[in-house]
Design a protein around this motif. Structure first.
Motif, PDB file in Angstrom:
ATOM      1  N   CYS A 158       0.825  -1.207   0.000  1.00  0.00           N
ATOM      2  CA  CYS A 158       0.000   0.000   0.000  1.00  0.00           C
ATOM      3  C   CYS A 158       0.861   1.260   0.000  1.00  0.00           C
ATOM      4  O   CYS A 158       1.809   1.383   0.764  1.00  0.00           O
ATOM      5  N   TRP A 159       0.534   2.188  -0.887  1.00  0.00           N
ATOM      6  CA  TRP A 159       1.172   3.501  -0.908  1.00  0.00           C
ATOM      7  C   TRP A 159       0.594   4.347   0.220  1.00  0.00           C
ATOM      8  O   TRP A 159      -0.542   4.133   0.660  1.00  0.00           O
ATOM      9  N   LYS A 160       1.335   5.358   0.643  1.00  0.00           N
ATOM     10  CA  LYS A 160       0.851   6.375   1.573  1.00  0.00           C
ATOM     11  C   LYS A 160       1.005   7.721   0.883  1.00  0.00           C
ATOM     12  O   LYS A 160       1.988   7.949   0.170  1.00  0.00           O
TER      13      LYS A 160
ATOM     14  N   TYR B 253       0.499  11.964   1.728  1.00  0.00           N
ATOM     15  CA  TYR B 253       0.180  13.079   2.618  1.00  0.00           C
ATOM     16  C   TYR B 253      -0.014  14.307   1.740  1.00  0.00           C
ATOM     17  O   TYR B 253       0.839  14.625   0.915  1.00  0.00           O
TER      18      TYR B 253
ATOM     19  N   THR C  59      10.383   7.782  -0.850  1.00  0.00           N
ATOM     20  CA  THR C  59       9.597   9.000  -0.646  1.00  0.00           C
ATOM     21  C   THR C  59       9.714   9.910  -1.863  1.00  0.00           C
ATOM     22  O   THR C  59      10.812  10.172  -2.345  1.00  0.00           O
TER      23      THR C  59
ATOM     24  N   VAL D 157      -3.917   2.606  -1.772  1.00  0.00           N
ATOM     25  CA  VAL D 157      -3.322   3.816  -1.208  1.00  0.00           C
ATOM     26  C   VAL D 157      -4.086   4.261   0.034  1.00  0.00           C
ATOM     27  O   VAL D 157      -5.310   4.150   0.095  1.00  0.00           O
ATOM     28  N   ASN D 158      -3.325   4.732   1.003  1.00  0.00           N
ATOM     29  CA  ASN D 158      -3.879   5.406   2.177  1.00  0.00           C
ATOM     30  C   ASN D 158      -3.436   6.853   2.079  1.00  0.00           C
ATOM     31  O   ASN D 158      -2.248   7.149   2.150  1.00  0.00           O
ATOM     32  N   MET D 159      -4.398   7.754   1.878  1.00  0.00           N
ATOM     33  CA  MET D 159      -4.113   9.183   1.787  1.00  0.00           C
ATOM     34  C   MET D 159      -4.433   9.819   3.142  1.00  0.00           C
ATOM     35  O   MET D 159      -5.348   9.379   3.840  1.00  0.00           O
ATOM     36  N   PHE D 160      -3.684  10.893   3.456  1.00  0.00           N
ATOM     37  CA  PHE D 160      -3.851  11.597   4.717  1.00  0.00           C
ATOM     38  C   PHE D 160      -3.951  13.093   4.448  1.00  0.00           C
ATOM     39  O   PHE D 160      -3.147  13.643   3.698  1.00  0.00           O
TER      40      PHE D 160
ATOM     41  N   ASN E   8       1.250  16.692   9.618  1.00  0.00           N
ATOM     42  CA  ASN E   8       1.300  16.898   8.177  1.00  0.00           C
ATOM     43  C   ASN E   8       2.264  18.031   7.801  1.00  0.00           C
ATOM     44  O   ASN E   8       2.073  18.700   6.794  1.00  0.00           O
TER      45      ASN E   8
END
Length: 144
Positions: free
Chosen positions: A16-18, A20, A43, A79-82, A130
């Motif tokens: 899984c991508w992250k 921010y 990154t 993907v998990n976006m924040f 963030n």
């Protein structure tokens, strides 16, 4: 253990991508900041100046959409976006509605892009969690 057993053992790394995301909209213009982290831990940072006037919420959607497109183009399937925007997170997750026509268009685009990912999540984080994406967004508005 026989040969077949050894062949069946494999290490499953994270898949899984992250991402921010953050925005900056001020008198100098609008910009977005993205920090993407691949499953392998690579990154990618992006600071992008928007060539048009936006509100903070519109700029946050621009950051979200840019991040989703980048992950998809890089071959990401999950993907998990924040984001530190409660409004955008709430709208994308179906907890809040987009009443403004322009915000509805952004929401529709996010929903279309989300179909490329399984799973997809957008989670709220604090401003203090963030800071890297925030710095990149501010950098985008620091020069013409």
């Amino acid at each position: 253990m026989d040969e077949k057993s050894i062949g069946a053992i494999s290490l499953q790394g994270p898949t899984c991508w992250k991402g921010y995301i953050d925005n900056a909209a001020n008198q100098k213009g609008s910009g977005v900041g993205l920090v993407l982290i691949s499953p392998e831990g690579i990154t990618i940072e992006k600071s992008l100046r928007l060539g048009f006037s936006t509100t903070n919420n519109e700029a946050e959607y621009e950051a979200l959409l840019e991040g989703m497109v980048m992950v998809e183009k890089l071959g990401g399937k999950s993907v998990n976006m924040f984001s530190d925007s409660r409004l955008i997170v709430g709208q994308v997750n179906g907890e809040l509605e987009a009443r403004d026509e322009r915000m509805q268009e952004y929401l529709d685009q996010a929903k279309r892009l989300r179909s490329f990912f399984d799973p997809f999540s957008l989670l709220h984080i604090s401003k203090s969690g963030n800071t890297n994406a925030d710095s990149l967004a501010m950098l985008a508005t620091s020069s013409a």
